[in-house]
Design a protein around this motif. Structure first.
Motif, PDB file in Angstrom:
ATOM      1  N   LEU A   1     -60.134 -12.840  35.636  1.00  0.00           N
ATOM      2  CA  LEU A   1     -58.868 -12.368  35.665  1.00  0.00           C
ATOM      3  C   LEU A   1     -58.621 -12.509  37.249  1.00  0.00           C
ATOM      4  N   ILE A   2     -57.173 -12.883  37.265  1.00  0.00           N
ATOM      5  CA  ILE A   2     -56.814 -12.848  38.451  1.00  0.00           C
ATOM      6  C   ILE A   2     -55.604 -11.928  38.884  1.00  0.00           C
ATOM      7  N   ALA A   3     -55.802 -10.897  39.556  1.00  0.00           N
ATOM      8  CA  ALA A   3     -55.011  -9.897  39.716  1.00  0.00           C
ATOM      9  C   ALA A   3     -53.992 -10.056  40.870  1.00  0.00           C
TER      10      ALA A   3
ATOM     11  N   GLY B   1     -53.827  -6.557  30.501  1.00  0.00           N
ATOM     12  CA  GLY B   1     -54.475  -7.479  31.021  1.00  0.00           C
ATOM     13  C   GLY B   1     -56.068  -7.245  31.234  1.00  0.00           C
ATOM     14  N   GLU B   2     -56.395  -6.225  31.867  1.00  0.00           N
ATOM     15  CA  GLU B   2     -57.627  -5.873  32.021  1.00  0.00           C
ATOM     16  C   GLU B   2     -58.602  -5.562  30.843  1.00  0.00           C
TER      17      GLU B   2
ATOM     18  N   LEU C   1     -58.592 -17.993  31.468  1.00  0.00           N
ATOM     19  CA  LEU C   1     -57.743 -17.491  32.815  1.00  0.00           C
ATOM     20  C   LEU C   1     -56.914 -16.846  32.802  1.00  0.00           C
ATOM     21  N   LEU C   2     -56.991 -15.447  32.800  1.00  0.00           N
ATOM     22  CA  LEU C   2     -55.814 -14.365  32.771  1.00  0.00           C
ATOM     23  C   LEU C   2     -55.204 -14.098  34.211  1.00  0.00           C
ATOM     24  N   LEU C   3     -53.889 -14.080  34.241  1.00  0.00           N
ATOM     25  CA  LEU C   3     -53.009 -13.734  35.220  1.00  0.00           C
ATOM     26  C   LEU C   3     -52.219 -12.593  35.028  1.00  0.00           C
ATOM     27  N   HIS C   4     -52.107 -11.439  35.988  1.00  0.00           N
ATOM     28  CA  HIS C   4     -51.446 -10.399  35.731  1.00  0.00           C
ATOM     29  C   HIS C   4     -51.207  -9.819  37.083  1.00  0.00           C
ATOM     30  N   GLY C   5     -49.855  -9.331  37.129  1.00  0.00           N
ATOM     31  CA  GLY C   5     -49.311  -8.574  38.326  1.00  0.00           C
ATOM     32  C   GLY C   5     -49.951  -7.124  38.514  1.00  0.00           C
TER      33      GLY C   5
END
Length: 290
Positions: free
Chosen positions: A253-255, A237-238, A222-226
């Motif tokens: 990926l949670i943007a 992150g992408e 689970l990737l988190l990135h602003g």
């Protein structure tokens, strides 16, 4: 004066917090002395019942870190049914990469070796970290049982984990450095991590880049990135998400729209609910194991 008698039926365990727990010794002061690496552990006193463990890795450009900075949020995660451990690692002024990854893996092995003491299920480990800690979390998850990164004690235990949640992860170190003017590149955190200019020492930069370790055996991510991250570009992150997806890995990926690097968006209840749900799904319940 009032006297009240109440009947309490205990439904939840008592939680304990152990701070400053030494889990490994490493060389210090130019190799002439040693020092302890420390961790904080939050665990339920629940007898023979075992819970999944989440290892937290703080960020700070590999230049500085704090084991206890996010203890409040980690305690909330512990109340959701996890043992949570925040581990220290050597910063880049003490040792170049892969010392930091070796330290994280030493912490994981220590926890597995003392699983009974902390009511941990050694087969259900997750890892989570922010920024530099995100790089180390991703590296720990993607290297699994690669023994070249296992150094120190408790080598009979595996440092593999079953799920990973990196926040704003610098997945390609060489590209991080090229964003700086040429005269500044040798002094960037990424260059200091590998012990030389990452724009020139491309092999060393690649060696510390999580994107180069993605395989079909990757655990769930689970990737988190602003989307407005000015420190670690959202594109990195992408890139890691796309590499995982290309290999058929379980990845999301949670943007976070409008979020900058390490800002308040990441400490909202909605995000931590998503983190909790991810680890509960991927690490499973005790009765569902096997």
């Amino acid at each position: 004066i009032m006297k009240t008698t109440v009947h309490i039926e205990p439904k939840k365990p008592q939680y304990s917090v152990v701070t400053g727990l030494s889990f490994a010794q490493v060389d210090d002061w130019c190799g002439h002395s040693v020092r302890d690496l420390k961790m904080d552990v939050i665990y339920p006193e629940q007898g023979d019942k075992k819970s999944p463990c989440i290892v937290w890795i703080c960020g700070g450009g590999w230049l500085t870190m704090s084991v206890s900075a996010h203890l409040l949020y980690l305690c909330e995660l512990a109340h959701k049914g996890f043992v949570v451990a925040s581990v220290q690692y050597r910063t880049s002024n003490h040792a170049p990469f892969p010392a930091q990854l070796e330290d994280v893996k030493a912490g994981i092995r220590y926890l597995k070796a003392h699983a009974d003491r902390f009511c941990i299920d050694p087969d259900r480990f997750g890892v989570m970290g922010e920024s530099a800690g995100g790089q180390l979390a991703a590296m720990a998850a993607l290297t699994g049982d690669r023994k070249e990164f296992d150094k120190g004690a408790y080598l009979e235990y595996s440092s593999a984990v079953q799920a990973a949640c990196p926040w704003y992860v610098p997945s390609v170190l060489g590209e991080m450095v090229t964003r700086y003017p040429q005269e500044m590149q040798a002094g960037t955190p990424e260059s200091l991590l590998i012990g030389g200019n990452a724009a020139v020492r491309k092999e060393e930069a690649a060696f510390a880049s999580p994107i180069n370790y993605v395989t079909e055996q990757a655990p769930p991510f689970l990737l988190l990135h602003g989307t407005c991250d000015r420190t670690v570009p959202f594109a990195l992150g992408e890139r890691l998400y796309e590499a995982l997806e290309e290999k058929g890995a379980d990845a999301e990926l949670i943007a976070i729209e409008g979020a900058d690097h390490a800002d308040v968006h990441f400490f909202q209840e909605e995000i931590w609910n998503r983190i909790e749900a991810f680890f509960k799904e991927k690490l499973g319940k005790e009765e569902e194991k096997g």
